[in-house]
Design a protein around this motif. Structure first.
Motif, PDB file in Angstrom:
ATOM      1  N   GLU A   1       2.240   5.922  -2.238  1.00  0.00           N
ATOM      2  CA  GLU A   1       1.298   5.544  -2.068  1.00  0.00           C
ATOM      3  C   GLU A   1       0.244   5.282  -3.472  1.00  0.00           C
ATOM      4  O   GLU A   1       0.457   5.986  -3.903  1.00  0.00           O
ATOM      5  CB  GLU A   1       0.280   6.558  -0.651  1.00  0.00           C
ATOM      6  CG  GLU A   1       0.935   7.106  -0.185  1.00  0.00           C
ATOM      7  CD  GLU A   1      -0.081   7.042   0.910  1.00  0.00           C
ATOM      8  OE1 GLU A   1      -1.362   7.590   1.020  1.00  0.00           O
ATOM      9  OE2 GLU A   1      -0.050   7.222   2.397  1.00  0.00           O
TER      10      GLU A   1
ATOM     11  N   ASP B   1       5.032   5.220   7.742  1.00  0.00           N
ATOM     12  CA  ASP B   1       3.874   5.249   7.219  1.00  0.00           C
ATOM     13  C   ASP B   1       2.838   6.743   7.676  1.00  0.00           C
ATOM     14  O   ASP B   1       3.414   7.752   8.758  1.00  0.00           O
ATOM     15  CB  ASP B   1       2.686   4.148   7.280  1.00  0.00           C
ATOM     16  CG  ASP B   1       2.979   3.581   8.701  1.00  0.00           C
ATOM     17  OD1 ASP B   1       2.668   4.553   9.354  1.00  0.00           O
ATOM     18  OD2 ASP B   1       3.278   2.700   8.834  1.00  0.00           O
ATOM     19  N   LYS B   2       1.824   6.764   7.450  1.00  0.00           N
ATOM     20  CA  LYS B   2       0.775   7.553   7.940  1.00  0.00           C
ATOM     21  C   LYS B   2       0.780   8.190   9.443  1.00  0.00           C
ATOM     22  O   LYS B   2       0.261   8.796  10.135  1.00  0.00           O
ATOM     23  CB  LYS B   2      -0.330   8.168   7.154  1.00  0.00           C
ATOM     24  CG  LYS B   2      -0.817   8.353   6.213  1.00  0.00           C
ATOM     25  CD  LYS B   2      -2.124   8.495   4.853  1.00  0.00           C
ATOM     26  CE  LYS B   2      -1.716   9.215   3.568  1.00  0.00           C
ATOM     27  NZ  LYS B   2      -2.980   8.572   3.269  1.00  0.00           N
TER      28      LYS B   2
ATOM     29  N   TYR C   1       8.161   8.670  -1.316  1.00  0.00           N
ATOM     30  CA  TYR C   1       7.050   8.604  -0.760  1.00  0.00           C
ATOM     31  C   TYR C   1       5.914   7.623  -0.944  1.00  0.00           C
ATOM     32  O   TYR C   1       5.855   9.575  -2.155  1.00  0.00           O
ATOM     33  CB  TYR C   1       6.631   8.938   0.610  1.00  0.00           C
ATOM     34  CG  TYR C   1       7.468   9.597   1.884  1.00  0.00           C
ATOM     35  CD1 TYR C   1       8.367   8.114   2.775  1.00  0.00           C
ATOM     36  CD2 TYR C   1       8.704  10.695   1.512  1.00  0.00           C
ATOM     37  CE1 TYR C   1       9.117   8.934   4.047  1.00  0.00           C
ATOM     38  CE2 TYR C   1       9.327  10.467   2.249  1.00  0.00           C
ATOM     39  CZ  TYR C   1       9.658  10.011   3.279  1.00  0.00           C
ATOM     40  OH  TYR C   1      11.159  10.065   4.232  1.00  0.00           O
TER      41      TYR C   1
ATOM     42  N   THR D   1       0.646  -1.742   0.275  1.00  0.00           N
ATOM     43  CA  THR D   1      -0.321  -0.501  -0.051  1.00  0.00           C
ATOM     44  C   THR D   1       1.190   0.780   0.152  1.00  0.00           C
ATOM     45  O   THR D   1       0.557   2.593  -0.286  1.00  0.00           O
ATOM     46  CB  THR D   1      -1.072  -0.463   0.800  1.00  0.00           C
ATOM     47  OG1 THR D   1       0.112   0.027   2.177  1.00  0.00           O
ATOM     48  CG2 THR D   1      -1.851  -1.682   1.013  1.00  0.00           C
ATOM     49  N   ARG D   2       2.618   0.559   0.485  1.00  0.00           N
ATOM     50  CA  ARG D   2       2.950   2.464   0.983  1.00  0.00           C
ATOM     51  C   ARG D   2       4.426   1.966   0.114  1.00  0.00           C
ATOM     52  O   ARG D   2       4.855   0.744   0.804  1.00  0.00           O
ATOM     53  CB  ARG D   2       2.760   2.887   1.930  1.00  0.00           C
ATOM     54  CG  ARG D   2       3.439   4.742   2.359  1.00  0.00           C
ATOM     55  CD  ARG D   2       3.234   5.179   3.822  1.00  0.00           C
ATOM     56  NE  ARG D   2       4.069   5.830   3.778  1.00  0.00           N
ATOM     57  CZ  ARG D   2       4.256   7.363   3.237  1.00  0.00           C
ATOM     58  NH1 ARG D   2       3.019   7.976   2.983  1.00  0.00           N
ATOM     59  NH2 ARG D   2       5.179   8.312   3.723  1.00  0.00           N
TER      60      ARG D   2
END
Length: 490
Positions: free
Chosen positions: A96, A257-258, A94, A48-49
């Motif tokens: 996504e 990540d977030k 980065y 996902t990332r």
């Protein structure tokens, strides 16, 4: 969350060391080293990332030394100067859903310079040593994070995730030491070291212009008693100060990540340790044994911590209140025949840490054993086979506890052409068991961090020895460890 990381490293290194005897009593030394390491770390978080971070550094070191021997071993004067300069660049990207959503450009320029003078002379029936040293270190750190704005289709500087720091530290120090003998079998060494540190911090983002200073007095005393021809006892009392390294001070915000990121703490203070040792040693024809019991009390203990900030997990460094470590270590070497040597090293200790952070109690304590067993077999005079196995039981840090680590290495070295040429082969982590597992369970959050490097690797080395010599002491590269407990994608 599963993280798959791929690390690629490369680098070039060069160095030269010169020693010149101007006269039988005047020795000049010079050395220069250059290194250009490159490391790329690509991480994928469950598809996902993705993060793509590259660490580029240019390292330069140099040193000059002069030594005058009025009377070798009895009266000497030495002066040494050294400089270390590093330029670092860290572009980070980065993604996504296959699209770049954030990027950062970070850099730093650590610079260290030192000038030292030492004098040795005989005084009475003992040896007196004294010296002064001035050290200056500085780092200009700048970290800019950008986020993609879908509305304007432009990169926008993220103020919360950007940071800067200019760190300067001036460290003058002086020492004096006297060593002698009470009797033929009982010797001693007593000394004192005085250190002053003045630190300035400047940050444009934080609107910070701050300074701090501290004095540190470090007495030391050691005794050695030769009880019998093969037995000796020793005792020592020492103090030391350890300053935070730049990885620990660095205000870079590394997005995992977030919900997760890591950063340093520019407000860290030095940690101060007091240590008491008592040891013994035995040297026999086939057996050598060294043992030591110790207790260390450290204040302002520098340690990595994790906390929640608006549902975001942040890892950083703090000064815990204190850390007490007491234990016993042993080193045993047994060589019953010419072709076989057995080495056993074991360190068993108890540690207890105290501290709190953001209202959370981060104390921890427990027993740990760190041991390794090594076998060296020489079936022929030019062949050497080595096997080692390492075991570390759970370790206890403030807030974190690790699980048991164990792994084994095996290697072979073959010499040719009267030992001028050697070929070595090494297989690390033979059973692929080496991993780093950390957990924390506290009233604020529960954390489990499992890391597994590609640790089973085969190394092949070829060494050609043109000329054997012992390089002059000093001028070595200063290694900085960040003492990370949480390891993410590494």
């Amino acid at each position: 969350e599963m993280i798959h990381a791929t690390k690629r490293t490369s680098g070039q290194n060069a160095g030269i060391n010169l020693q010149f005897k101007a006269t039988p009593k005047d020795i000049l030394t010079a050395d220069f080293k250059a290194a250009f390491p490159r490391m790329n770390n690509f991480q994928d978080f469950n598809g996902t990332r993705q993060t793509d971070i590259t660490f580029n550094r240019e390292n330069f070191e140099g040193g000059l030394g002069y030594r005058h021997l009025f009377d070798p071993g009895k009266k000497e004067l030495g002066v040494n100067a050294s400089v270390s300069s590093i330029t670092g660049h860290r572009p980070s990207f980065y993604y996504e859903g296959g699209k770049m959503v954030q990027k950062s450009q970070s850099g730093g320029h650590p610079f260290i310079a030192a000038l030292q003078a030492d004098y040795l002379t005989m005084l009475g029936k003992g040896k007196f040593e004294t010296g002064v040293k001035m050290t200056y270190r500085q780092n200009n750190i700048d970290h800019k994070m950008y986020e993609w704005d879908e509305a304007t289709h432009e990169w926008v500087l993220s103020i919360p995730l950007s940071n800067d720091l200019t760190h300067r530290e001036y460290i003058p120090a002086a020492y004096a030491m006297y060593s002698g003998k009470f009797s033929e079998n009982l010797s001693y060494k007593a000394g004192v070291r005085l250190v002053y540190s003045y630190v300035t911090l400047h940050s444009e983002k934080e609107k910070l212009d701050d300074h701090s200073d501290c004095w540190f007095l470090a007495p030391s005393l050691s005794l050695n008693w030769r009880v019998a021809p093969r037995w000796s006892l020793s005792a020592a009392l020492t103090r030391r100060i350890s300053r935070p390294t730049y990885p620990q001070l660095n205000p870079y915000i590394n997005l995992i990540d977030k919900q997760t990121y890591e950063t340093g703490n520019m407000h860290l203070q030095p940690e101060k340790a007091n240590k008491l040792d008592a040891g013994y040693s035995y040297t026999g024809k086939y057996l050598t044994v060294n043992g030591n019991a110790y207790v260390t009390y450290t204040t302002n203990f520098i340690n990595q911590v994790a906390y929640l900030d608006n549902d975001i997990l942040v890892t950083t460094y703090i000064n815990a209140d204190s850390d007490v470590k007491t234990g016993i270590d042993h080193n045993i070497r047994y060589s019953p025949v010419r072709w076989l040597t057995v080495d056993l090293a074991s360190n068993t200790f108890f540690t207890a840490s105290r501290g709190s952070f953001k209202g959370a109690d981060i104390r921890n304590k427990g027993w740990t054993n760190n041991s390794n067993l090594g076998l060296t077999i020489r079936p022929f005079s030019s062949t050497e086979i080595q096997a080692q196995y390492f075991v570390t039981t759970p370790q206890f840090f403030p807030q974190f506890t690790t699980r048991t680590i164990h792994y084994g290495n095996i290697g072979v070295k073959q010499y040719f052409l009267k030992n001028s040429l050697s070929v070595s082969a090494l297989l690390t982590d033979v059973f692929n068991t080496r991993r780093w597992d950390v957990h924390s369970d506290n009233p604020v959050f529960t954390l489990v961090n499992n890391s597994k490097n590609r640790s089973r690797m085969f190394w092949l080395g070829i060494t050609w020895n043109f000329h054997s010599f012992k390089p002059a002491k000093g001028g070595g590269k200063q290694q900085e460890e960040d003492r990370s407990v949480i390891r993410i994608g590494d």
